[in-house]
Design a protein around this motif. Structure first.
Motif, mmCIF file in Angstrom:
data_model
loop_
_atom_site.group_PDB
_atom_site.id
_atom_site.type_symbol
_atom_site.label_atom_id
_atom_site.label_comp_id
_atom_site.label_asym_id
_atom_site.label_seq_id
_atom_site.Cartn_x
_atom_site.Cartn_y
_atom_site.Cartn_z
ATOM 1 N N LEU A 62 -8.101 2.549 18.714
ATOM 2 C CA LEU A 62 -6.913 1.755 18.398
ATOM 3 C C LEU A 62 -6.350 1.164 19.678
ATOM 4 N N VAL A 63 -6.249 -0.169 19.712
ATOM 5 C CA VAL A 63 -5.724 -0.821 20.899
ATOM 6 C C VAL A 63 -4.259 -1.137 20.682
ATOM 7 N N GLY A 64 -3.496 -1.021 21.759
ATOM 8 C CA GLY A 64 -2.055 -1.210 21.633
ATOM 9 C C GLY A 64 -1.670 -2.643 21.350
ATOM 10 N N PHE A 65 -2.236 -3.577 22.060
ATOM 11 C CA PHE A 65 -1.871 -4.980 21.875
ATOM 12 C C PHE A 65 -3.137 -5.736 21.494
ATOM 13 N N THR A 66 -3.223 -6.168 20.251
ATOM 14 C CA THR A 66 -4.428 -6.843 19.808
ATOM 15 C C THR A 66 -4.062 -8.103 19.069
ATOM 16 N N PHE A 67 -5.060 -8.932 18.874
ATOM 17 C CA PHE A 67 -4.877 -10.081 18.003
ATOM 18 C C PHE A 67 -6.132 -10.189 17.169
ATOM 19 N N MET A 68 -5.967 -10.652 15.962
ATOM 20 C CA MET A 68 -7.076 -10.715 15.033
ATOM 21 C C MET A 68 -6.997 -12.032 14.274
ATOM 22 N N GLY A 69 -8.136 -12.390 13.665
ATOM 23 C CA GLY A 69 -8.200 -13.696 13.050
ATOM 24 C C GLY A 69 -8.010 -13.667 11.558
ATOM 25 N N LEU A 70 -8.896 -14.375 10.830
ATOM 26 C CA LEU A 70 -8.720 -14.494 9.400
ATOM 27 C C LEU A 70 -9.118 -13.200 8.724
ATOM 28 N N ASN A 71 -9.413 -13.297 7.430
ATOM 29 C CA ASN A 71 -9.479 -12.092 6.628
ATOM 30 C C ASN A 71 -10.786 -11.332 6.818
ATOM 31 N N LEU B 82 -11.202 -1.766 20.117
ATOM 32 C CA LEU B 82 -11.226 -3.078 19.492
ATOM 33 C C LEU B 82 -10.084 -3.928 20.034
ATOM 34 N N VAL B 83 -10.403 -5.076 20.588
ATOM 35 C CA VAL B 83 -9.396 -6.022 21.061
ATOM 36 C C VAL B 83 -9.015 -6.982 19.942
ATOM 37 N N ALA B 84 -10.004 -7.483 19.241
ATOM 38 C CA ALA B 84 -9.720 -8.452 18.184
ATOM 39 C C ALA B 84 -10.855 -8.461 17.181
ATOM 40 N N HIS B 85 -10.512 -8.824 15.959
ATOM 41 C CA HIS B 85 -11.508 -8.984 14.890
ATOM 42 C C HIS B 85 -11.179 -10.273 14.148
ATOM 43 N N TYR B 86 -12.186 -11.119 13.962
ATOM 44 C CA TYR B 86 -12.018 -12.381 13.252
ATOM 45 C C TYR B 86 -12.993 -12.438 12.086
ATOM 46 N N GLU B 87 -12.557 -13.096 11.029
ATOM 47 C CA GLU B 87 -13.435 -13.321 9.886
ATOM 48 C C GLU B 87 -13.185 -14.692 9.300
ATOM 49 N N TRP B 88 -14.254 -15.286 8.844
ATOM 50 C CA TRP B 88 -14.187 -16.565 8.151
ATOM 51 C C TRP B 88 -15.009 -16.453 6.877
ATOM 52 N N VAL B 89 -14.454 -16.878 5.781
ATOM 53 C CA VAL B 89 -15.133 -16.813 4.485
ATOM 54 C C VAL B 89 -15.334 -18.231 3.981
ATOM 55 N N GLY B 90 -16.558 -18.542 3.571
ATOM 56 C CA GLY B 90 -16.855 -19.887 3.088
ATOM 57 C C GLY B 90 -18.016 -19.891 2.119
ATOM 58 N N THR B 91 -18.379 -21.063 1.668
ATOM 59 C CA THR B 91 -19.440 -21.221 0.675
ATOM 60 C C THR B 91 -20.802 -20.924 1.283
ATOM 61 N N LYS B 92 -21.587 -20.187 0.551
ATOM 62 C CA LYS B 92 -22.933 -19.823 1.002
ATOM 63 C C LYS B 92 -23.823 -21.065 1.030
ATOM 64 N N ALA B 93 -24.593 -21.198 2.111
ATOM 65 C CA ALA B 93 -25.508 -22.333 2.244
ATOM 66 C C ALA B 93 -26.710 -22.158 1.309
ATOM 67 N N LYS B 94 -27.248 -23.271 0.837
ATOM 68 C CA LYS B 94 -28.413 -23.208 -0.042
ATOM 69 C C LYS B 94 -29.650 -22.727 0.702
ATOM 70 N N PHE C 92 -21.547 -21.340 8.368
ATOM 71 C CA PHE C 92 -21.836 -20.500 7.213
ATOM 72 C C PHE C 92 -23.291 -20.686 6.808
ATOM 73 N N GLY C 93 -24.007 -19.570 6.696
ATOM 74 C CA GLY C 93 -25.415 -19.617 6.332
ATOM 75 C C GLY C 93 -25.668 -19.046 4.951
ATOM 76 N N THR C 94 -26.852 -18.474 4.786
ATOM 77 C CA THR C 94 -27.254 -17.930 3.485
ATOM 78 C C THR C 94 -26.859 -16.468 3.330
ATOM 79 N N LYS C 95 -26.412 -15.862 4.398
ATOM 80 C CA LYS C 95 -25.995 -14.458 4.333
ATOM 81 C C LYS C 95 -24.864 -14.223 5.333
ATOM 82 N N ASN C 96 -24.265 -13.065 5.230
ATOM 83 C CA ASN C 96 -23.171 -12.725 6.143
ATOM 84 C C ASN C 96 -23.682 -12.625 7.572
ATOM 85 N N LYS C 97 -22.790 -12.954 8.506
ATOM 86 C CA LYS C 97 -23.129 -12.863 9.923
ATOM 87 C C LYS C 97 -22.115 -11.966 10.642
#
Length: 730
Positions: free
Chosen positions: A34-43, A200-212, A254-259
């Motif tokens: 657990l880090v005292g001062f962190t920043f994180m991104g999307l969900n 952990l300093v930061a964690h980011y997530e981006w959710v989008g449409t899966k590529a064909k 965004f690709g065909t699977k999670n990254k």
């Protein structure tokens, strides 16, 4: 230090390269993540298997046998143990394992681990318990070619090295899911790890449409600025990337699977400190002087001094930042600009780290005075001014970027005037509608500490806003009660309550962080049921019991049952001899029953005196009742007797008790303060020869002997009268 040169170098390193992320060798164990001062991104989430729910949602880690054939053929098993970087996941999902995300190139090189070698694998041997939010761990097996061993030759003539197996302790951060990932969507995740303490300093997530397919990947939102925004935020918090660690460009599509990717960073060190003992520093290039055309508002209010600290992210939790000498300004303008942008005094900042003496800062590590940094905005209303003191509570939703702009109307007015347009209310309103202002990196409120949000307006990107997310104070209590009540007595005592209280006190530094419940005593004591004379309790004692937090209240009812008693009734003559058969009437404590004395009278006898018609049972077995009777004489008048009122006096079993003429009432106690009045009535054998019976015909008092003499004299007189009559006849 903390200059734009660092950022330019980081940006240069973002050119497409093989995705390997490194830091110095991890020398810490499974430390606090657990880090005292962190920043994180999307969900947040990660590519993971869903853990089935069992035992009310609690999952027990299960060791899974490694069935990898190459591992089974290894000649060396688990010779050592490694500690990896932490893995971020959401509640209910076991994260996938990736060697490049768990180990730095330095560590891989030092331990001679070929991450891409033939036979290299990383699998869970004990999966972490991800059923609850919090920090946990799992154990993995790392198998890789052992180049220190002698190789063998296969059928194709190739050298084959035996595999070496090591056990890996994997810290796992289980957090609350913020966003659902649908079937047609994928998620890209980026973890930023501080190599000096494995946190952990930061964690980011981006959710989008899966590529064909892999050739049709689509970029994430604002992909063109994300890498620079994140690296600038890292620098503004006091971090820089380790040698060999780069921003993973592939994560922006965004690709065909999670990254999933990991960046390793460490605190930027000043000349007079080490990265493991960071001291606060003033930034010579504050975050608000980045590429964006915005600045903090120090025109309308005194800004928070934290805006000028260049390494907020590495300072310990609880660090206090305040003005030692607040800046003062001359707001005189020369045209559109301020004539004297620097403070008129020499401001300084006081920083207090918990357990240390306050530190006074007035210059940067390079010797630049704070007054040359804490200046008024260069372009007056031509600069978008941002609120310099933004506080959020843990878990709050952030508002639109314009909410944190303090001079939007005057900024638009200046913009219209500079563009040759008239700043009418309609023009200002129309401009606001067309004014595109949106977050490119959302400020994260899921974790306490200092964090940044980055927004763009129109084509102006890279505008940072500093936020402080305050931890959530937790102060809860829960009392679990066992109530013991009583029933069955004439007057039941008050119920007894036994209580166990649990308390939960602390600060949550991330959403739904578990705070331990504590109790000074976690059991109900044994309770001894009080005894009550004349009654039998349903239980003699109630056992002690351990009480858990999730237990509910309990009620135990103790039922008292009245004891049974037998009242023996005897018929006796004046000499005390029993006449006829004795009999028994039965009742319970406190119960009143009929004696039935007349109904059970021996044939040929009459009651001689008063007798009880009812009897009330006390706590003890009563003494026998002796009813005085007399032989019924033929041709004589039978004395009448009157049933007495019930006598009220207790006696001992088998003892003949004389009932006093005044029929006193006897009272006693039953058990603990339970009063009960004894109303046991007895007709007692009367041996007092001086006590006479009243004849109902005359109301005269006579005893047995007087009556007998009266009959005798009457008989003699009759005889003498008869003799005289015969003599006269002769």
């Amino acid at each position: 230090m903390l200059s734009k040169n660092n950022l330019h170098e980081l940006t240069r390193k973002q050119e497409p390269k093989k995705q390997r992320f490194a830091i110095k060798k991890l020398t810490v164990g499974v430390a606090s993540v657990l880090v005292g001062f962190t920043f994180m991104g999307l969900n947040a989430s990660v590519n993971a298997d869903t853990v089935p729910s069992a035992n009310n949602g609690e999952v027990t880690p299960q060791a899974e046998p490694n069935t990898d054939k190459s591992t089974a053929d290894s000649t060396k098993q688990n010779e050592t143990t490694l500690n990896s970087a932490p893995v971020y996941t959401t509640q209910g999902q076991v994260p996938d394992l990736d060697i490049h995300s768990l180990f730095t190139p330095d560590q891989l090189e030092q331990d001679q681990i070929d991450a891409d070698g033939e036979g290299t694998s990383l699998t869970w041997t004990q999966k972490p318990d991800v059923s609850k939010i919090g920090n946990t761990s799992g154990i993995a097996n790392l198998s890789y070619p052992n180049y220190d061993a002698d190789p063998t030759t296969n059928d194709q003539g190739d050298e084959v090295y035996p595999l070496k197996n090591v056990s890996v302790n994997v810290p796992v951060l289980v957090r609350k899911a913020e966003q659902e990932v649908k079937d047609n969507q994928v998620k890209n995740s980026l973890d930023i790890i501080n190599s000096t303490d494995n946190s952990l300093v930061a964690h980011y997530e981006w959710v989008g449409t899966k590529a064909k397919n892999d050739d049709e990947e689509q970029p994430i939102l604002n992909s063109d600025s994300v890498s620079e925004d994140i690296t600038h935020m890292l620098q503004s918090l006091g971090f820089e990337m380790d040698e060999g660690s780069y921003f993973p460009g592939d994560i922006t599509n965004f690709g065909t699977k999670n990254k999933v990717a990991t960046m390793f960073v460490h605190p930027i060190s000043a000349d007079d400190q080490t990265s493991t003992d960071p001291k606060p520093v003033i930034a010579d290039d504050p975050y608000f002087d980045h590429n964006g055309n915005s600045s903090i508002d120090n025109v309308n209010k005194i800004p928070n001094p934290a805006n000028y600290i260049g390494n907020l992210g590495v300072l310990p939790q609880g660090t206090k930042i305040e003005w030692d000498v607040a800046p003062e300004y001359d707001y005189t303008k020369d045209g559109d600009n301020y004539a004297n942008p620097e403070p008129t005094n020499d401001p300084s900042i006081k920083v207090t780290i918990p357990g240390q003496a306050p530190i006074i800062l007035s210059t940067t590590p390079n010797g630049m005075p704070l007054k040359e940094i804490a200046t008024l905005p260069d372009y007056g209303d031509g600069t978008l001014l941002l609120n310099p003191d933004n506080n959020l509570d843990l878990g709050d939703s952030v508002k639109a970027p314009t909410y944190y702009v303090t001079n939007l109307d005057s900024f638009i007015t200046k913009y219209l005037e500079d563009s040759g347009e008239e700043a009418t209310p309609d023009n200002i309103a129309n401009f606001k509608k067309s004014f595109k202002c949106e977050w490119t990196v959302n400020p994260n409120t899921q974790q306490a500490g200092y964090t940044f949000g980055v927004f763009k307006y129109n084509d102006n990107v890279g505008n940072l806003v500093l936020f402080k997310v305050n931890p959530k104070l937790v102060n809860n209590s829960k009392t679990i009660t066992r109530t013991i009540s009583f029933t069955g007595l004439p007057k039941n005592p008050a119920a007894v309550q036994q209580k166990v209280t649990y308390t939960q006190n602390g600060e949550q530094t991330y959403v739904d962080e578990p705070i331990a419940w504590k109790s000074d005593k976690n059991s109900w004591d044994e309770f001894v049921v009080p005894t009550v004379a004349g009654y039998t309790a349903s239980v003699n004692k109630i056992a002690a019991k351990n009480v858990n937090l999730n237990d509910g209240n309990e009620t135990v009812v103790v039922t008292y049952t009245a004891n049974s008693h037998d009242q023996v009734i005897n018929y006796v003559d004046k000499e005390g001899n029993k006449v006829g058969n004795s009999y028994t009437v039965t009742g319970k404590t406190g119960e009143t029953v009929d004696t039935n004395i007349e109904e059970n009278m021996p044939e040929g006898w009459v009651i001689s005196g008063e007798y009880p018609t009812k009897v009330t049972f006390d706590a003890d077995d009563p003494a026998a009742i002796n009813v005085l009777v007399a032989k019924k004489e033929t041709g004589t008048t039978t004395p009448e007797v009157t049933p007495s009122q019930p006598a009220q006096q207790p006696g001992k079993s088998g003892e003949n008790i004389n009932v006093p003429a005044d029929n006193k009432q006897v009272s006693g106690h039953i058990g603990n303060d339970q009063s009960l009045t004894s109303k046991i009535s007895h007709h007692v054998n009367n041996t007092n020869n001086e006590q006479a019976h009243q004849l109902p015909q005359t109301g005269n008092v006579a005893n047995e002997k007087a009556a007998t003499l009266g009959f005798l004299f009457a008989g003699l007189a009759s005889m003498f009268g008869l003799a005289g009559s015969q003599k006269k006849q002769h």
